[in-house]
Design an enzyme around this catalytic site. Structure first.
Site, PDB file in Angstrom:
ATOM      1  N   VAL A  63       0.401  -1.081  -0.212  1.00  0.00           N
ATOM      2  CA  VAL A  63       0.194   0.415  -0.164  1.00  0.00           C
ATOM      3  C   VAL A  63       1.105   0.804  -0.063  1.00  0.00           C
ATOM      4  O   VAL A  63       0.541   2.600  -0.595  1.00  0.00           O
ATOM      5  CB  VAL A  63      -1.042   0.348   1.168  1.00  0.00           C
ATOM      6  CG1 VAL A  63      -1.960  -1.070   0.945  1.00  0.00           C
ATOM      7  CG2 VAL A  63       0.023   0.139   2.351  1.00  0.00           C
ATOM      8  N   ASN A  85      -6.874   0.482   6.292  1.00  0.00           N
ATOM      9  CA  ASN A  85      -6.827  -0.199   7.493  1.00  0.00           C
ATOM     10  C   ASN A  85      -5.136  -0.898   7.862  1.00  0.00           C
ATOM     11  O   ASN A  85      -4.667  -1.503   8.847  1.00  0.00           O
ATOM     12  CB  ASN A  85      -7.721  -0.952   7.625  1.00  0.00           C
ATOM     13  CG  ASN A  85      -7.311  -2.235   8.626  1.00  0.00           C
ATOM     14  OD1 ASN A  85      -7.019  -2.376  10.295  1.00  0.00           O
ATOM     15  ND2 ASN A  85      -6.750  -3.887   8.125  1.00  0.00           N
ATOM     16  N   SER A 137      -5.328   4.011  16.435  1.00  0.00           N
ATOM     17  CA  SER A 137      -5.289   3.487  17.444  1.00  0.00           C
ATOM     18  C   SER A 137      -5.587   4.478  18.639  1.00  0.00           C
ATOM     19  O   SER A 137      -4.929   5.122  18.475  1.00  0.00           O
ATOM     20  CB  SER A 137      -3.867   2.790  17.398  1.00  0.00           C
ATOM     21  OG  SER A 137      -3.558   2.124  18.387  1.00  0.00           O
ATOM     22  N   TYR A 150       5.373   4.449  15.086  1.00  0.00           N
ATOM     23  CA  TYR A 150       3.664   3.623  15.298  1.00  0.00           C
ATOM     24  C   TYR A 150       2.513   4.736  15.575  1.00  0.00           C
ATOM     25  O   TYR A 150       1.767   5.429  14.697  1.00  0.00           O
ATOM     26  CB  TYR A 150       3.407   2.758  15.899  1.00  0.00           C
ATOM     27  CG  TYR A 150       2.264   1.529  16.129  1.00  0.00           C
ATOM     28  CD1 TYR A 150       1.731   0.763  14.982  1.00  0.00           C
ATOM     29  CD2 TYR A 150       1.652   2.287  16.918  1.00  0.00           C
ATOM     30  CE1 TYR A 150       0.535   0.375  14.515  1.00  0.00           C
ATOM     31  CE2 TYR A 150       0.255   1.491  16.894  1.00  0.00           C
ATOM     32  CZ  TYR A 150      -0.251   0.708  15.991  1.00  0.00           C
ATOM     33  OH  TYR A 150      -1.478   0.553  15.698  1.00  0.00           O
ATOM     34  N   ALA A 151       2.764   5.477  16.882  1.00  0.00           N
ATOM     35  CA  ALA A 151       1.847   6.387  17.515  1.00  0.00           C
ATOM     36  C   ALA A 151       1.708   7.406  16.946  1.00  0.00           C
ATOM     37  O   ALA A 151       0.604   7.694  16.486  1.00  0.00           O
ATOM     38  CB  ALA A 151       2.097   6.366  19.030  1.00  0.00           C
ATOM     39  N   SER A 153       2.153   8.235  14.126  1.00  0.00           N
ATOM     40  CA  SER A 153       0.934   7.564  12.600  1.00  0.00           C
ATOM     41  C   SER A 153      -0.173   7.510  13.071  1.00  0.00           C
ATOM     42  O   SER A 153      -1.012   8.085  11.660  1.00  0.00           O
ATOM     43  CB  SER A 153       1.845   6.369  11.878  1.00  0.00           C
ATOM     44  OG  SER A 153       1.953   4.941  12.512  1.00  0.00           O
ATOM     45  N   LYS A 154       0.142   6.502  13.737  1.00  0.00           N
ATOM     46  CA  LYS A 154      -1.808   6.404  14.049  1.00  0.00           C
ATOM     47  C   LYS A 154      -2.788   7.473  14.997  1.00  0.00           C
ATOM     48  O   LYS A 154      -3.639   8.052  14.033  1.00  0.00           O
ATOM     49  CB  LYS A 154      -1.647   5.444  15.373  1.00  0.00           C
ATOM     50  CG  LYS A 154      -1.622   3.867  14.200  1.00  0.00           C
ATOM     51  CD  LYS A 154      -2.307   3.932  14.146  1.00  0.00           C
ATOM     52  CE  LYS A 154      -2.048   2.375  12.806  1.00  0.00           C
ATOM     53  NZ  LYS A 154      -2.652   2.165  11.884  1.00  0.00           N
TER      54      LYS A 154
HETATM   55  P1  NAD Z   1      -2.472  -7.848  11.289  1.00  0.00           P
HETATM   56  O1  NAD Z   1      -1.004  -7.974  11.317  1.00  0.00           O
HETATM   57  O2  NAD Z   1      -3.573  -8.884  11.331  1.00  0.00           O
HETATM   58  O3  NAD Z   1      -2.718  -7.499   9.926  1.00  0.00           O
HETATM   59  C1  NAD Z   1      -2.527  -6.516   9.427  1.00  0.00           C
HETATM   60  C2  NAD Z   1      -2.371  -6.443   7.921  1.00  0.00           C
HETATM   61  O4  NAD Z   1      -1.772  -5.967   6.516  1.00  0.00           O
HETATM   62  C3  NAD Z   1      -1.900  -8.034   7.523  1.00  0.00           C
HETATM   63  O5  NAD Z   1      -2.679  -8.303   6.451  1.00  0.00           O
HETATM   64  C4  NAD Z   1      -1.001  -7.755   6.449  1.00  0.00           C
HETATM   65  O6  NAD Z   1       0.182  -8.393   5.542  1.00  0.00           O
HETATM   66  C5  NAD Z   1      -1.063  -6.318   5.743  1.00  0.00           C
HETATM   67  N1  NAD Z   1      -0.156  -5.542   5.334  1.00  0.00           N
HETATM   68  C6  NAD Z   1       1.015  -4.881   6.471  1.00  0.00           C
HETATM   69  N2  NAD Z   1       1.745  -3.637   5.699  1.00  0.00           N
HETATM   70  C7  NAD Z   1       0.583  -3.843   4.367  1.00  0.00           C
HETATM   71  C8  NAD Z   1       1.620  -3.180   3.159  1.00  0.00           C
HETATM   72  N3  NAD Z   1       2.891  -2.383   3.488  1.00  0.00           N
HETATM   73  N4  NAD Z   1       1.017  -3.102   2.365  1.00  0.00           N
HETATM   74  C9  NAD Z   1      -0.463  -4.435   2.026  1.00  0.00           C
HETATM   75  N5  NAD Z   1      -0.503  -5.376   3.519  1.00  0.00           N
HETATM   76  C10 NAD Z   1       0.082  -5.064   4.377  1.00  0.00           C
HETATM   77  O7  NAD Z   1      -3.016  -6.866  12.218  1.00  0.00           O
HETATM   78  P2  NAD Z   1      -4.091  -6.178  12.707  1.00  0.00           P
HETATM   79  O8  NAD Z   1      -3.863  -6.027  14.232  1.00  0.00           O
HETATM   80  O9  NAD Z   1      -5.451  -6.835  12.137  1.00  0.00           O
HETATM   81  O10 NAD Z   1      -3.465  -4.592  11.918  1.00  0.00           O
HETATM   82  C11 NAD Z   1      -5.120  -3.852  11.462  1.00  0.00           C
HETATM   83  C12 NAD Z   1      -4.836  -2.608  11.810  1.00  0.00           C
HETATM   84  O11 NAD Z   1      -5.135  -2.094  12.732  1.00  0.00           O
HETATM   85  C13 NAD Z   1      -3.314  -2.140  11.534  1.00  0.00           C
HETATM   86  O12 NAD Z   1      -2.874  -0.617  10.997  1.00  0.00           O
HETATM   87  C14 NAD Z   1      -2.993  -1.399  13.375  1.00  0.00           C
HETATM   88  O13 NAD Z   1      -1.884  -0.651  12.898  1.00  0.00           O
HETATM   89  C15 NAD Z   1      -4.449  -1.300  13.582  1.00  0.00           C
HETATM   90  N6  NAD Z   1      -4.752  -1.831  14.734  1.00  0.00           N
HETATM   91  C16 NAD Z   1      -4.385  -2.914  15.932  1.00  0.00           C
HETATM   92  C17 NAD Z   1      -4.624  -2.519  17.108  1.00  0.00           C
HETATM   93  C18 NAD Z   1      -3.888  -4.192  17.854  1.00  0.00           C
HETATM   94  O14 NAD Z   1      -4.118  -4.222  19.116  1.00  0.00           O
HETATM   95  N7  NAD Z   1      -4.556  -5.701  16.975  1.00  0.00           N
HETATM   96  C19 NAD Z   1      -5.047  -1.751  17.652  1.00  0.00           C
HETATM   97  C20 NAD Z   1      -5.281  -0.525  17.363  1.00  0.00           C
HETATM   98  C21 NAD Z   1      -4.684  -0.378  15.968  1.00  0.00           C
END
Ligand code: NAD
Length: 253
Positions: A63, A85, A137, A150-151, A153-154
């Site tokens: 992405v 996402n 986040s 990370y934070a 960026s969010k």
């Molecule tokens: P996850 O790792 O299960 O899913 C993330 C997906 O993004 C993966 O399938 C990965 O292959 C894909 N991805 C990563 N980099 C990519 C790229 N450059 N191009 C295309 N695809 C890419 O994690 P998740 O927890 O489902 O995360 C989804 C979102 O939620 C993220 O943005 C994460 O920061 C955010 N988030 C997660 C949490 C948590 O506690 N899990 C909390 C707050 C926010």
């Protein structure tokens, strides 16, 4: 009477669709009669393994790459809904953060969200109307030591969504963000400290320890976040734009 929770005949684009919150949202929409899902991820095996009861188009790519988006934009049909996402996580105190790691995080989380949002908006502006959700986040709201790149960026993603909401409301396009706290997804498998905890105590105990600082003492399941995202994408939320919705067990308090 209009059914504002139906997605019948709609097309939704989801990035980070192969896992965690993205995959749960794809499933949530598929169970509610979505017409067509355009699913984007860079993990080919997981993307191919998704089994959804609706028309799907899979796009394998990064992405954060401009070429990926110009290719997808050329072939994309009318997009009605989008979940922006895809994301990666890592942490370090600012004084110890290597610049290359800062750039890697920003390249996926912030550049990737910007490129996706711009491409989706250009598509939606052709037909005036749509609903977009970006995944921010709790770390973008509250300052947790060590959450640096990370934070930041969010936090930027939450603000990006508000600017997009202000710019596009007149075109009938709504843009909101969700700010999850801890969610039990594979993203934690990229954190060496967490994986050490899993090795020492087992997965369940590791997540329980990670959740111990959350007022509700729990992590969310990805499906809970998908339900919130689905609501914001739906016509039920037609009066909501520019909002950042926390689902964090009270962690941001
Ligand atoms: P996850 O790792 O299960 O899913 C993330 C997906 O993004 C993966 O399938 C990965 O292959 C894909 N991805 C990563 N980099 C990519 C790229 N450059 N191009 C295309 N695809 C890419 O994690 P998740 O927890 O489902 O995360 C989804 C979102 O939620 C993220 O943005 C994460 O920061 C955010 N988030 C997660 C949490 C948590 O506690 N899990 C909390 C707050 C926010």
């Amino acid at each position: 009477m209009t059914d504002n929770s139906s997605f019948s005949g709609r097309t939704a684009l989801i990035t980070g669709a192969a896992s965690g919150i993205g995959a749960a949202t794809a499933e949530w929409l598929a169970q509610r009669d979505i017409g067509h899902l355009i699913l984007v991820d860079r993990d080919e095996a997981k993307l191919q393994a998704l089994e959804l009861p609706c028309e799907t188009t899979l796009h394998l790519g990064d992405v954060g790459e401009t070429d990926f988006w110009s290719g997808l934009e050329e072939q994309a049909p009318k997009i009605d809904l989008a979940l922006i996402n895809a994301g990666i996580a890592s942490g370090a105190p600012i004084a110890e953060q290597p610049f290359a790691e800062w750039r890697r995080l920003m390249g996926v989380n912030l550049d990737g969200s910007f490129l996706t949002l711009a491409a989706v908006l250009r598509n939606m502006l052709k037909h005036d109307g749509g609903s977009i959700v970006l995944t921010s986040s709790v770390t973008g709201i509250k300052a947790f030591p060590g959450s640096g790149a990370y934070a930041v960026s969010k936090a930027a993603i939450a603000h990006l969504s508000k600017i997009a909401a202000a710019e596009n409301a007149a075109h009938g396009i709504r843009v909101n963000a969700v700010a999850p706290g801890g969610v039990d997804t594979p993203i934690y498998e990229t954190d060496p400290n967490f994986m050490q905890l899993v090795e020492d105590q087992g997965r369940e105990a590791a997540f329980a320890q990670a959740a111990s600082t959350t007022p509700l003492k729990r992590f969310a399941e990805a499906e809970e976040i998908a339900g919130l995202i689905g609501y914001l994408l739906s016509e039920e939320a037609r009066n909501i734009t520019g909002a950042v919705f926390s689902s964090d067990g009270g962690l941001s308090l």
